[in-house]
Motif scaffolding. Structure first.
Motif, PDB file in Angstrom:
ATOM      1  N   LEU A 110       0.787  -1.454  -0.105  1.00 31.11           N
ATOM      2  CA  LEU A 110       0.116   0.215  -0.025  1.00 31.11           C
ATOM      3  C   LEU A 110       0.831   1.343  -0.036  1.00 31.11           C
ATOM      4  CD1 LEU A 110      -2.484  -1.204   2.767  1.00 31.11           C
ATOM      5  CD2 LEU A 110      -3.022  -0.971   0.090  1.00 31.11           C
ATOM      6  N   LEU A 111       1.136   1.621  -1.152  1.00 31.61           N
ATOM      7  CA  LEU A 111       2.281   2.793  -1.306  1.00 31.61           C
ATOM      8  C   LEU A 111       1.349   4.105  -0.586  1.00 31.61           C
ATOM      9  CD1 LEU A 111       3.246   2.486  -5.026  1.00 31.61           C
ATOM     10  CD2 LEU A 111       4.401   2.127  -2.732  1.00 31.61           C
ATOM     11  N   PRO A 112       2.126   5.006   0.307  1.00 32.52           N
ATOM     12  CA  PRO A 112       3.519   5.091  -0.177  1.00 32.52           C
ATOM     13  C   PRO A 112       4.271   4.381   1.033  1.00 32.52           C
ATOM     14  CG  PRO A 112       2.337   7.043   1.360  1.00 32.52           C
ATOM     15  CD  PRO A 112       1.492   5.855   0.685  1.00 32.52           C
ATOM     16  N   THR A 113       3.827   3.401   1.605  1.00 36.31           N
ATOM     17  CA  THR A 113       4.692   2.402   2.509  1.00 36.31           C
ATOM     18  C   THR A 113       5.397   1.211   1.755  1.00 36.31           C
ATOM     19  OG1 THR A 113       2.877   1.028   3.210  1.00 36.31           O
ATOM     20  CG2 THR A 113       3.433   2.825   4.456  1.00 36.31           C
ATOM     21  N   ASN A 114       6.633   1.023   2.282  1.00 42.40           N
ATOM     22  CA  ASN A 114       7.283  -0.177   1.824  1.00 42.40           C
ATOM     23  C   ASN A 114       7.568   0.121   0.048  1.00 42.40           C
ATOM     24  OD1 ASN A 114       7.456  -1.223   4.122  1.00 42.40           O
ATOM     25  ND2 ASN A 114       5.467  -2.366   3.945  1.00 42.40           N
ATOM     26  N   ARG A 115       8.088   1.066  -0.248  1.00 42.14           N
ATOM     27  CA  ARG A 115       8.355   1.341  -1.635  1.00 42.14           C
ATOM     28  C   ARG A 115       9.562   0.271  -1.947  1.00 42.14           C
ATOM     29  NH1 ARG A 115      10.150   6.385  -3.088  1.00 42.14           N
ATOM     30  NH2 ARG A 115      11.287   6.488  -1.114  1.00 42.14           N
ATOM     31  N   GLY A 116       9.773   0.089  -3.312  1.00 46.64           N
ATOM     32  CA  GLY A 116      10.947  -0.538  -3.805  1.00 46.64           C
ATOM     33  C   GLY A 116      10.834  -2.172  -3.819  1.00 46.64           C
ATOM     34  N   ARG A 117      11.778  -2.672  -3.511  1.00 45.92           N
ATOM     35  CA  ARG A 117      11.798  -4.274  -3.691  1.00 45.92           C
ATOM     36  C   ARG A 117      11.417  -4.950  -2.342  1.00 45.92           C
ATOM     37  NH1 ARG A 117      14.238  -6.192  -8.626  1.00 45.92           N
ATOM     38  NH2 ARG A 117      14.168  -8.269  -7.325  1.00 45.92           N
ATOM     39  N   ASN A 118      10.844  -6.090  -2.959  1.00 44.63           N
ATOM     40  CA  ASN A 118      10.335  -7.196  -1.797  1.00 44.63           C
ATOM     41  C   ASN A 118       9.592  -6.682  -0.655  1.00 44.63           C
ATOM     42  OD1 ASN A 118      12.091  -9.060  -3.037  1.00 44.63           O
ATOM     43  ND2 ASN A 118      13.819  -7.838  -2.178  1.00 44.63           N
ATOM     44  N   ALA A 119       8.537  -5.809  -1.017  1.00 44.55           N
ATOM     45  CA  ALA A 119       7.388  -5.256  -0.099  1.00 44.55           C
ATOM     46  C   ALA A 119       6.859  -6.378   0.799  1.00 44.55           C
ATOM     47  CB  ALA A 119       6.398  -4.566  -1.063  1.00 44.55           C
ATOM     48  N   PRO A 120       6.654  -7.529   0.397  1.00 41.00           N
ATOM     49  CA  PRO A 120       5.886  -8.304   1.470  1.00 41.00           C
ATOM     50  C   PRO A 120       6.920  -8.674   2.486  1.00 41.00           C
ATOM     51  CG  PRO A 120       5.229  -9.210  -0.859  1.00 41.00           C
ATOM     52  CD  PRO A 120       6.416  -8.108  -1.060  1.00 41.00           C
ATOM     53  N   SER A 121       7.996  -8.901   2.232  1.00 44.37           N
ATOM     54  CA  SER A 121       9.141  -9.116   3.275  1.00 44.37           C
ATOM     55  C   SER A 121       8.989  -8.001   3.987  1.00 44.37           C
ATOM     56  CB  SER A 121      10.446  -9.418   2.637  1.00 44.37           C
ATOM     57  OG  SER A 121      10.455 -10.422   1.887  1.00 44.37           O
ATOM     58  N   TRP A 122       9.203  -6.700   3.701  1.00 44.92           N
ATOM     59  CA  TRP A 122       9.435  -5.403   4.571  1.00 44.92           C
ATOM     60  C   TRP A 122       7.976  -5.318   5.336  1.00 44.92           C
ATOM     61  CZ3 TRP A 122      13.979  -4.497   5.698  1.00 44.92           C
ATOM     62  CH2 TRP A 122      15.038  -4.888   4.836  1.00 44.92           C
ATOM     63  N   ALA A 123       6.707  -5.702   4.942  1.00 46.72           N
ATOM     64  CA  ALA A 123       5.307  -5.474   5.489  1.00 46.72           C
ATOM     65  C   ALA A 123       5.702  -6.443   6.847  1.00 46.72           C
ATOM     66  CB  ALA A 123       4.442  -5.854   4.454  1.00 46.72           C
ATOM     67  N   ILE A 124       6.065  -7.791   6.763  1.00 49.98           N
ATOM     68  CA  ILE A 124       6.332  -8.650   7.829  1.00 49.98           C
ATOM     69  C   ILE A 124       7.357  -8.181   8.713  1.00 49.98           C
ATOM     70  CG2 ILE A 124       6.860 -11.079   8.326  1.00 49.98           C
ATOM     71  CD1 ILE A 124       5.577 -11.876   5.719  1.00 49.98           C
ATOM     72  N   TYR A 125       8.495  -7.818   8.178  1.00 46.98           N
ATOM     73  CA  TYR A 125       9.511  -7.375   9.186  1.00 46.98           C
ATOM     74  C   TYR A 125       8.950  -6.354  10.087  1.00 46.98           C
ATOM     75  CZ  TYR A 125      14.057  -6.093  10.849  1.00 46.98           C
ATOM     76  OH  TYR A 125      14.992  -5.602  11.772  1.00 46.98           O
ATOM     77  N   ASN A 126       8.478  -5.384   9.420  1.00 47.37           N
ATOM     78  CA  ASN A 126       8.186  -4.204   9.895  1.00 47.37           C
ATOM     79  C   ASN A 126       6.926  -4.294  11.041  1.00 47.37           C
ATOM     80  OD1 ASN A 126      10.290  -2.613   8.949  1.00 47.37           O
ATOM     81  ND2 ASN A 126       9.042  -2.118   7.051  1.00 47.37           N
ATOM     82  N   ASP A 127       6.164  -5.270  10.948  1.00 47.30           N
ATOM     83  CA  ASP A 127       5.303  -5.744  11.617  1.00 47.30           C
ATOM     84  C   ASP A 127       3.880  -5.032  11.513  1.00 47.30           C
ATOM     85  OD1 ASP A 127       4.205  -7.541  13.685  1.00 47.30           O
ATOM     86  OD2 ASP A 127       4.607  -6.185  15.466  1.00 47.30           O
ATOM     87  N   ASP A 128       3.774  -4.813  10.071  1.00 46.82           N
ATOM     88  CA  ASP A 128       2.394  -4.310   9.633  1.00 46.82           C
ATOM     89  C   ASP A 128       1.399  -5.083   9.765  1.00 46.82           C
ATOM     90  OD1 ASP A 128       3.995  -2.309   8.851  1.00 46.82           O
ATOM     91  OD2 ASP A 128       4.069  -2.736   6.718  1.00 46.82           O
ATOM     92  N   SER A 129       0.239  -4.749  10.216  1.00 48.39           N
ATOM     93  CA  SER A 129      -1.127  -5.785  10.193  1.00 48.39           C
ATOM     94  C   SER A 129      -1.838  -5.695   8.878  1.00 48.39           C
ATOM     95  CB  SER A 129      -1.790  -5.249  11.572  1.00 48.39           C
ATOM     96  OG  SER A 129      -2.384  -3.900  11.274  1.00 48.39           O
ATOM     97  N   ILE A 130      -1.577  -4.637   8.061  1.00 46.76           N
ATOM     98  CA  ILE A 130      -2.235  -4.729   6.913  1.00 46.76           C
ATOM     99  C   ILE A 130      -1.286  -4.445   5.724  1.00 46.76           C
ATOM    100  CG2 ILE A 130      -3.941  -3.273   5.544  1.00 46.76           C
ATOM    101  CD1 ILE A 130      -5.423  -2.807   8.367  1.00 46.76           C
ATOM    102  N   THR A 131      -1.495  -4.841   4.738  1.00 49.02           N
ATOM    103  CA  THR A 131      -0.646  -4.576   3.434  1.00 49.02           C
ATOM    104  C   THR A 131      -1.732  -4.585   2.236  1.00 49.02           C
ATOM    105  OG1 THR A 131       1.605  -4.770   2.125  1.00 49.02           O
ATOM    106  CG2 THR A 131       0.279  -6.699   2.847  1.00 49.02           C
ATOM    107  N   GLY A 132      -1.098  -4.690   0.954  1.00 47.09           N
ATOM    108  CA  GLY A 132      -1.944  -4.689   0.043  1.00 47.09           C
ATOM    109  C   GLY A 132      -1.441  -4.414  -1.272  1.00 47.09           C
TER     110      GLY A 132
END
Length: 186
Positions: free
Chosen positions: A11-33
């Motif tokens: 869900l831009l503008p968060t986790n821009r660039g490469r491997n966004a699913p990884s960063w969503a998990i690592y950053n402990d996001d509860s929601i992505t998309g």
């Protein structure tokens, strides 16, 4: 004059660039998309055409999240493609939040190191690096008595063990509050 659009698995503008699913998990996001956006001169900064979100289920791996993103990306594409083809441009939506971190290809969650001082971070690092059979990142590593070991596989479960770190042959057991990370190392 052509129009260039891009699919991004966050869900831009968060986790821009490469491997966004990884960063969503690592950053402990509860929601992505997912986000479909116009391409501009920045990286994942163009005007947003369409976004769809979902909850990250507890225990999800990067592969699980990436699969869900691909499914949602296809469904959301169908919502605006007719408008884009007929009119050449679609209505844009305003992003929520500030411009997020830009992650590059060489970056790895926690530098690929599993540390025993933070159970939650260790678990998130493992799941963030887990793309199943696909080698997106090098295998995680763990340091034991100043020696680096490769994590070949891991398993998350519950246990009756007391909190602590235990070595059983080629396995490291990391226990916190009845939760277990079982690392197979070499």
């Amino acid at each position: 004059n052509g129009v260039i659009i891009n699919f991004h698995n966050s869900l831009l503008p968060t986790n821009r660039g490469r491997n966004a699913p990884s960063w969503a998990i690592y950053n402990d996001d509860s929601i992505t998309g997912v986000t479909w956006h116009y391409v501009d001169s920045g990286v994942d900064t163009g005007a947003i055409i369409c976004q769809k979100s979902f909850d990250i289920r507890e225990g999800s791996s990067a592969l699980d999240v990436a699969k869900k993103c691909m499914e949602l990306g296809i469904l959301s594409f169908k919502e605006f493609i007719d408008c884009l083809l007929e009119k050449g441009k679609c209505k844009v939506i305003s992003p929520s939040g500030e411009l997020g971190e830009l992650y590059l290809s060489h970056q790895v969650p926690n530098q690929g190191l599993i540390e025993f001082n933070d159970f939650s971070k260790a678990e998130r690092t493992l799941r963030a690096m887990d793309y199943g059979p696909f080698s997106i990142f090098p295998k995680p590593r763990v340091m034991i008595d100043s020696k680096a070991f490769t994590v070949n596989s891991y398993r998350l479960s519950s246990t009756q063990h007391n909190d602590g770190v235990y070595r059983e042959g080629d396995n490291i057991l990391f226990v916190k509050n009845k939760k277990l990370i079982n690392l197979n190392i070499s």
